[in-house]
Design a protein around this motif. Structure first.
Motif, PDB file in Angstrom:
ATOM      1  N   ASN A   1      -4.842  -0.603   0.157  1.00 36.45           N
ATOM      2  CA  ASN A   1      -4.778  -1.302  -1.119  1.00 36.45           C
ATOM      3  C   ASN A   1      -4.456  -2.773  -0.890  1.00 36.45           C
ATOM      4  OD1 ASN A   1      -4.518  -1.909  -3.841  1.00 36.45           O
ATOM      5  ND2 ASN A   1      -2.319  -1.418  -3.796  1.00 36.45           N
TER       6      ASN A   1
ATOM      7  N   LEU B   1      -5.969  12.840  -6.983  1.00 28.60           N
ATOM      8  CA  LEU B   1      -4.875  11.875  -7.095  1.00 28.60           C
ATOM      9  C   LEU B   1      -3.814  12.489  -7.998  1.00 28.60           C
ATOM     10  CD1 LEU B   1      -3.620   9.090  -6.638  1.00 28.60           C
ATOM     11  CD2 LEU B   1      -4.893   8.270  -8.629  1.00 28.60           C
TER      12      LEU B   1
ATOM     13  N   GLN C   1     -15.297   8.028   1.727  1.00 32.17           N
ATOM     14  CA  GLN C   1     -14.310   6.973   1.485  1.00 32.17           C
ATOM     15  C   GLN C   1     -14.779   6.033   0.368  1.00 32.17           C
ATOM     16  OE1 GLN C   1     -11.322   6.699   3.177  1.00 32.17           O
ATOM     17  NE2 GLN C   1     -10.789   5.091   1.725  1.00 32.17           N
TER      18      GLN C   1
ATOM     19  N   ALA D   1      -1.520   8.320  -2.838  1.00 34.23           N
ATOM     20  CA  ALA D   1      -2.819   8.269  -2.161  1.00 34.23           C
ATOM     21  C   ALA D   1      -3.723   9.376  -2.684  1.00 34.23           C
ATOM     22  CB  ALA D   1      -2.619   8.425  -0.651  1.00 34.23           C
TER      23      ALA D   1
ATOM     24  N   GLU E   1      -6.057  12.311  -1.906  1.00 33.71           N
ATOM     25  CA  GLU E   1      -6.226  13.269  -0.814  1.00 33.71           C
ATOM     26  C   GLU E   1      -7.251  14.309  -1.217  1.00 33.71           C
ATOM     27  OE1 GLU E   1      -2.414  14.900  -0.003  1.00 33.71           O
ATOM     28  OE2 GLU E   1      -1.567  13.014   0.767  1.00 33.71           O
TER      29      GLU E   1
ATOM     30  N   SER F   1      -8.461   4.280  -4.284  1.00 32.08           N
ATOM     31  CA  SER F   1      -9.057   4.224  -2.955  1.00 32.08           C
ATOM     32  C   SER F   1      -8.646   5.450  -2.160  1.00 32.08           C
ATOM     33  CB  SER F   1      -8.606   2.951  -2.218  1.00 32.08           C
ATOM     34  OG  SER F   1      -8.966   1.803  -2.938  1.00 32.08           O
ATOM     35  N   GLY F   2      -9.588   6.013  -1.458  1.00 34.24           N
ATOM     36  CA  GLY F   2      -9.306   7.191  -0.651  1.00 34.24           C
ATOM     37  C   GLY F   2     -10.519   8.099  -0.568  1.00 34.24           C
TER      38      GLY F   2
ATOM     39  N   ALA G   1       0.809  -1.213   0.000  1.00 33.46           N
ATOM     40  CA  ALA G   1       0.000   0.000   0.000  1.00 33.46           C
ATOM     41  C   ALA G   1       0.841   1.261   0.000  1.00 33.46           C
ATOM     42  CB  ALA G   1      -0.941   0.003   1.196  1.00 33.46           C
TER      43      ALA G   1
ATOM     44  N   GLU H   1     -10.071   3.066   5.843  1.00 31.83           N
ATOM     45  CA  GLU H   1      -9.063   3.909   5.223  1.00 31.83           C
ATOM     46  C   GLU H   1      -8.684   3.464   3.815  1.00 31.83           C
ATOM     47  OE1 GLU H   1      -5.783   4.113   7.827  1.00 31.83           O
ATOM     48  OE2 GLU H   1      -6.879   5.137   9.414  1.00 31.83           O
TER      49      GLU H   1
END
Length: 689
Positions: free
Chosen positions: A378, A36, A76, A30, A32, A52-53, A25, A375
């Protein structure tokens, strides 16, 4: 001890691979606050990223209602939108739009997205261009047409930045939003990743199908081996579930498959696979005295199937989740307890099964954490690997069981041969006459004759339970008292005892079949009128068959013995065993009945039609008796009518007449047996309807 070391050796590398799955991961950029930025890291062009995020999310709005300068709240992904503050509906109903800004793109390259399963309808936009639409979006249930998403999408950005919009409406499923990872990368990397994923799925499906069909075939050959039946069904349902999994391969095979059918297929296959896996485990390691657990499992399976089939898609999914929430944990703990106990007791194959079971539970727990993490770490899904390893361990256990069965069969054949070689009995004089010899010295090795004869088998009912209360001496005294009474009756009726088989005897009658029937009737009266075992009443079952036998001598010049070779012997033995099933004293075959010289001396009652050993076609079996008042008036009429309707599959009328017959004679075994069969047929018809 070596099995335990094998299990530990195998489990730790798997655990390390699992833990290593989390380490990856940190290598990826990430997301934010809905952005991305790929330029902040040196991402390998062949890498696959999970998006993912924190995505921007606009609840209860589609793209046409979102101003370009407005910032949404952050949610999320993967995850459900029922966590946001505005959400106040039941079971995640509603609609909304996800937005993600991609930075650091190369306009000269083509990028791809691997879209997961999204319920219930969705549209994917990039920079104002719609790439795909799944179903029809709606602001309420009546406007929405559900369709499962899941395919590869490709785009070429005009600049180094791009905006992804995913519109989602959900009124047909209990779980909302995007709750599986979205994969992103350059075109060739996404295609390669998708091929690998699908290749593994096809390999898994193919392996499961092959194992499933193979073990179903074994179960068909050996009907009593229910382990193979349960295992085969579990494999097939797991294979279908994998086809309907995240890659939605089932949609590729059947493009017009509806949302409802696909969702029901997933849950039905999961539930049925779990059920048959559990039944398979019970069959392997649970003592037969715990038969109640099978009934409980069948009832639960019936309730589950009915609920999934008749509830709507959303309610069915809700039911499945609550169903598994309350029932799966106790069953999982119970199965784990059974396997651990079997492993401690060193039950054959238990350690192998335990390793597979632990890996399966670990994979299931791993995937559960992925779905409900907070969270967006990955991680890949381990359930397919868990399935594969678990099925592999089960297949190994079944192989061990089959190997043991084959060895036991070979051992039994060897023991029978040794028994025949070790028998030291005098050849009966009647046997010599049938061979055409006057004295035993005239008998030569290999002498044989083929002759149509009557074979009679007689066996004491419940001899095992009777002998448990006797000492060894008392047991032998009882057997000898019985045989002492039996032999004169057989000889009186022109027969002779060919074999003593514990408490059972095998007798041959070379003249008319009437002699064997008369001997059986006299033997029954002798047992009923004499106290052969203290104050306990005993019963015997007699089976008689007529057929061709080969009598001859076998052995060597140092030791030889007389023997009988024929399928008719096996058939007579089988008929005797059926006296226990139908609770009758004497049963004869149709072949014997057709040979009776004076049928007027006896009374016959047709019992059943069976496939008997040694016969290419079906053979009827009959009860025979000589007391015309054995059955009350009207009993036989109702019984015969009931059996006629039974053979014509008229369940209702058959039950009416058999019930009347049973009322006239409540202890009649055939009536009880066929009424139980009718009850089973009725349940099968109800399930089919």
């Amino acid at each position: 001890m070596h099995r335990g070391r094998f299990a530990i050796t195998l489990f730790f590398p798997i655990l390390l691979l699992w833990l290593g799955n989390f380490v990856k991961a940190a290598e990826f950029p990430a997301i934010e606050k809905g952005v991305l930025d790929l330029s902040k890291s040196n991402t390998d062009p062949n890498a696959i990223l999970t998006l993912s995020g924190d995505w921007e999310f606009f609840f209860q709005r589609f793209t046409d209602q979102i101003p370009g300068n407005e910032t949404g709240q952050f949610i999320q992904v993967p995850g459900n939108w029922d966590e946001i503050s505005q959400f106040n509906s039941n079971y995640s109903e509603g609609f909304g739009t996800y937005r993600l800004q991609l930075k650091g793109l190369n306009p000269d390259r083509i990028y791809g997205l691997k879209i997961p399963t999204i319920h219930s309808a969705s549209q994917i936009w990039i920079d104002g261009k719609m790439l795909a639409s799944f179903g029809d979006l709606g602001r309420e249930k009546s406007e929405e047409t559900p369709q499962i998403a899941g395919q590869l999408l490709f785009f070429s950005p005009d600049k180094s930045e791009a905006e992804i919009f995913i519109e989602v409406s959900n009124f047909h499923f209990f779980q909302s939003g995007i709750w599986s990872p979205i994969y992103f990368g350059e075109e060739h990397a996404v295609i390669s990743f998708d091929r690998q994923s699908r290749m593994f799925s096809f390999l898994l499906v193919g392996g499961l199908m092959i194992m499933g069909v193979y073990h179903l075939f074994l179960a068909y050959i050996q009907r009593s081996f229910l382990e193979s039946l349960f295992f085969g069904l579990a494999c097939i349902f797991l294979a279908i579930r994998e086809l309907a999994g995240p890659d939605a391969i089932l949609m590729d095979l059947f493009p017009y498959l509806s949302h409802g059918v696909l969702v029901r297929t997933v849950y039905l296959c999961l539930g049925l696979a779990f059920t048959f896996q559990t039944l398979f485990l019970f069959r392997l390691f649970l003592p037969f005295k715990n038969q109640w657990i099978y009934k409980v499992q069948y009832i639960i399976m019936g309730i589950f199937i009915l609920a999934i089939l008749f509830l709507n898609t959303r309610d069915g999914a809700i039911f499945f989740n609550y169903f598994t929430l309350f029932l799966a944990p106790p069953f999982i703990l119970f199965t784990l307890y059974i396997v651990v106990r079997a492993a401690i007791k060193k039950t054959e194959g238990a350690w192998v099964f335990l390793v597979g079971l632990l890996f399966f539970y670990g994979a299931a727990s791993h995937d559960y954490l992925i779905n409900y993490q907070s969270e967006g770490v990955n991680m890949s899904y381990w359930m397919p690997y868990g399935f594969f390893f678990f099925i592999l361990s089960e297949s190994v256990v079944l192989s061990i069981r089959f190997n043991r069965a084959f060895l036991n069969e070979a051992k039994l054949s060897t023991q029978l041969g040794q028994t025949n070689e070790s028998l030291k009995r005098f050849i009966p004089r009647e046997f010599l006459k049938l061979l055409g010899k006057n004295e035993i010295v005239d008998v030569q090795l290999g002498d044989a004759v083929s002759k149509d004869m009557t074979v009679l088998f007689a066996d004491v009912r419940n001899f095992t339970s009777l002998s448990e209360g006797l000492s060894s001496k008392e047991t032998f005294e009882f057997v000898n008292r019985l045989l002492t009474r039996t032999d004169p009756i057989i000889r009186k009726n022109q027969g002779f005892i060919d074999k003593y088989i514990g408490d059972a005897v095998m007798a041959l009658f070379a003249n008319k079949p009437d002699d064997a029937i008369q001997a059986a009737l006299e033997l029954q009266r002798e047992v009923q009128n004499n106290n052969l075992l203290s104050n306990q009443k005993i019963g015997i079952g007699v089976g008689i068959h007529y057929g061709n036998l080969i009598l001859g001598t076998v052995g060597s010049k140092y030791r030889m013995d007389g023997t009988v070779i024929s399928d008719a012997v096996n058939t007579a033995s089988r008929i005797e065993e059926l006296t226990k099933v139908y609770k009758l004293d004497i049963l004869i075959s149709e072949d014997l009945k057709n040979q009776v010289v004076h049928p007027e001396k006896f009374h016959f009652r047709l019992i059943d039609t069976l496939n008997l050993r040694g016969k290419r076609s079906q053979n009827c079996i009959y009860e025979v008796y000589d007391d015309p008042e054995k059955y009350p008036p009207g009993f036989l009429d109702h019984y015969e009518k009931g059996m006629q309707f039974f053979r014509n599959v008229d369940i209702k009328e058959a039950k009416v007449h058999l019930d009347k017959a049973l009322n006239l004679k409540p202890d009649d075994g055939p009536c009880q047996y066929f009424l139980e069969k009718l009850a089973e047929y009725s349940r099968v018809q109800q399930n089919l309807e």
